[in-house]
Design a protein around this motif. Structure first.
Motif, short mmCIF file in Angstrom:
data_model
loop_
_atom_site.label_atom_id
_atom_site.label_comp_id
_atom_site.label_asym_id
_atom_site.label_seq_id
_atom_site.Cartn_x
_atom_site.Cartn_y
_atom_site.Cartn_z
N ALA A 22 0.91 -1.20 0.06
CA ALA A 22 0.24 -0.23 0.00
C ALA A 22 0.98 1.00 -0.18
O ALA A 22 0.55 2.04 -0.85
N THR A 23 2.09 1.31 0.77
CA THR A 23 2.94 2.41 0.89
C THR A 23 3.52 2.35 -0.61
O THR A 23 3.46 3.67 -1.01
N LEU A 24 3.79 1.59 -1.25
CA LEU A 24 4.34 1.72 -2.69
C LEU A 24 3.44 2.45 -3.38
O LEU A 24 3.63 3.07 -4.37
N VAL A 25 2.17 1.91 -3.45
CA VAL A 25 1.04 2.68 -4.25
C VAL A 25 1.14 4.20 -4.03
O VAL A 25 0.96 4.87 -5.02
N ILE A 26 1.19 4.43 -2.71
CA ILE A 26 1.16 5.99 -2.39
C ILE A 26 2.14 6.87 -2.76
O ILE A 26 2.25 7.71 -3.24
N GLU A 27 3.50 5.96 -2.74
CA GLU A 27 4.57 6.67 -3.36
C GLU A 27 4.68 6.71 -4.83
O GLU A 27 5.13 7.68 -5.23
N THR B 19 1.62 11.48 4.55
CA THR B 19 2.90 12.25 3.94
C THR B 19 3.01 12.30 2.50
O THR B 19 3.00 13.23 2.05
N TYR B 20 2.70 11.26 1.83
CA TYR B 20 3.08 11.08 0.36
C TYR B 20 1.76 11.75 -0.33
O TYR B 20 1.79 12.29 -1.45
N ILE B 21 0.60 11.47 0.32
CA ILE B 21 -0.60 12.15 -0.24
C ILE B 21 -0.57 13.69 -0.08
O ILE B 21 -0.82 14.30 -1.09
N GLY B 22 0.07 13.95 1.09
CA GLY B 22 0.16 15.30 1.36
C GLY B 22 1.20 16.01 -0.14
O GLY B 22 1.06 17.17 -0.41
N ALA C 240 2.60 9.86 -5.49
CA ALA C 240 3.39 11.22 -5.36
C ALA C 240 4.57 11.36 -6.47
O ALA C 240 4.56 12.55 -7.08
N ALA C 241 5.08 10.03 -6.82
CA ALA C 241 5.85 10.31 -7.78
C ALA C 241 5.37 10.49 -9.21
O ALA C 241 5.72 11.53 -10.05
N ILE C 242 4.23 10.00 -9.73
CA ILE C 242 3.55 10.24 -10.82
C ILE C 242 3.19 11.80 -10.78
O ILE C 242 3.29 12.47 -11.80
N VAL C 243 2.40 12.22 -9.80
CA VAL C 243 2.11 13.67 -9.87
C VAL C 243 3.46 14.50 -9.78
O VAL C 243 2.91 15.70 -10.52
N GLY C 244 4.31 14.34 -9.38
CA GLY C 244 5.64 15.05 -9.64
C GLY C 244 6.12 15.01 -10.77
O GLY C 244 6.44 16.19 -11.44
N ILE C 245 5.94 14.01 -11.72
CA ILE C 245 6.21 13.90 -13.01
C ILE C 245 5.38 14.72 -13.93
O ILE C 245 5.60 15.49 -14.82
N VAL C 246 3.92 14.76 -13.61
CA VAL C 246 3.01 15.49 -14.04
C VAL C 246 3.22 17.03 -13.89
O VAL C 246 3.03 17.75 -14.95
N CYS C 247 3.65 17.35 -12.70
CA CYS C 247 3.85 18.78 -12.38
C CYS C 247 5.27 19.17 -12.78
O CYS C 247 5.57 20.44 -12.45
N PHE C 248 6.17 18.58 -13.08
CA PHE C 248 7.47 18.82 -13.31
C PHE C 248 7.59 20.17 -14.20
O PHE C 248 8.41 20.93 -13.90
N LYS C 249 6.92 20.37 -15.38
CA LYS C 249 7.09 21.39 -16.10
C LYS C 249 6.85 22.70 -15.27
O LYS C 249 7.35 23.79 -15.47
N LYS C 250 5.78 22.66 -14.28
CA LYS C 250 5.33 23.82 -13.55
C LYS C 250 6.59 24.15 -12.73
O LYS C 250 6.68 25.47 -12.15
#
Length: 226
Positions: free
Chosen positions: A2-7, A208-211, A10-20
């Motif tokens: 479950a922790t892996l899924v949350i991490e 934390t990672y959802i945050g 966060a990683a995917i959100v980071g990639i999506v928001c990277f340009k920003k």
């Protein structure tokens, strides 16, 4: 898992928001979120070691457990990254230099401890590395808050993505570090403690990672901090 899924979230959100955030220090934080997910994924190799799995041949070696990997990528690598990250966004030069010196000393001490306790490196965590790492993270976050309070940024601290990252990290470390003192109970002979510790880690990591993901989505790129 479950922790892996949350991490991963966060990683995917980071990639999506990277340009920003590509022109700000937050890009390094995004790299770190990806790094954490990959390292956590690699740490699951122990599942393939047990029960005659694909890596069953490691069952009689030092690599049967992943303590060595956790110490390397998180307790040392993670701490060094956060110290460096806060040193980078702190404006006051003397605070930044102090954190860099502490990071070097921490690395030297950690390597020395591993060298002189090499067998333990593969069988358990090092309390000194864990606790000193936590202290350094708290010091780094405190230096960041102090840096903000000593500048005009204190007037709009609530608009800073750095503030929310620092706050989440502070809570994460303060909640989980005390568990280090009860590591002796983390055995099959005490399943209740195993369940309790796993639940605390899961809830804390999820929040934390959802945050982190929500922070990257909702906050604006920093403009006032270098």
């Amino acid at each position: 898992m479950a922790t892996l899924v949350i991490e991963l979230f966060a990683a995917i959100v980071g990639i999506v928001c990277f340009k920003k955030y590509k022109d700000t220090p937050i890009r390094y934080f995004i790299y770190f979120l990806i790094y954490i997910f990959i390292c956590e994924l690699l740490a699951t190799y122990t599942y393939s070691v047990r029960y005659n799995g694909v890596l069953g041949f490691l069952d009689t070696t030092r690599f049967r457990h992943n303590y060595w990997w956790g110490t390397l990528y998180w307790e040392i690598g993670g701490v060094l990254f956060y110290i460096w990250f806060f040193a980078k966004i702190i404006v006051k030069d003397y605070l930044s230099k102090a954190l860099n010196i502490l990071a070097i000393l921490f690395l030297i001490c950690s390597v020395a401890i591993i060298i002189f306790n090499f067998d333990q490196y593969f069988t358990s965590n090092f309390k000194f590395i864990d606790i000193s790492g936590t202290i350094l993270i708290v010091i780094s976050i405190t230096c960041y808050f102090l840096d903000v309070m000593l500048s005009e940024r204190v007037l709009y601290f609530y608009q800073s993505i750095y503030f929310y990252i620092a706050a989440l990290l502070f809570l994460w470390w303060i909640i989980l570090t005390p568990l280090t003192f009860y590591q002796m109970y983390f055995t099959l002979a005490d399943p209740e403690y195993i369940q309790l510790k796993s639940s605390i880690y899961l809830i804390t990591n999820c929040l934390t990672y959802i945050g982190f993901g929500l922070i990257l989505i909702l906050c604006k790129p920093p403009k006032h901090e270098s």
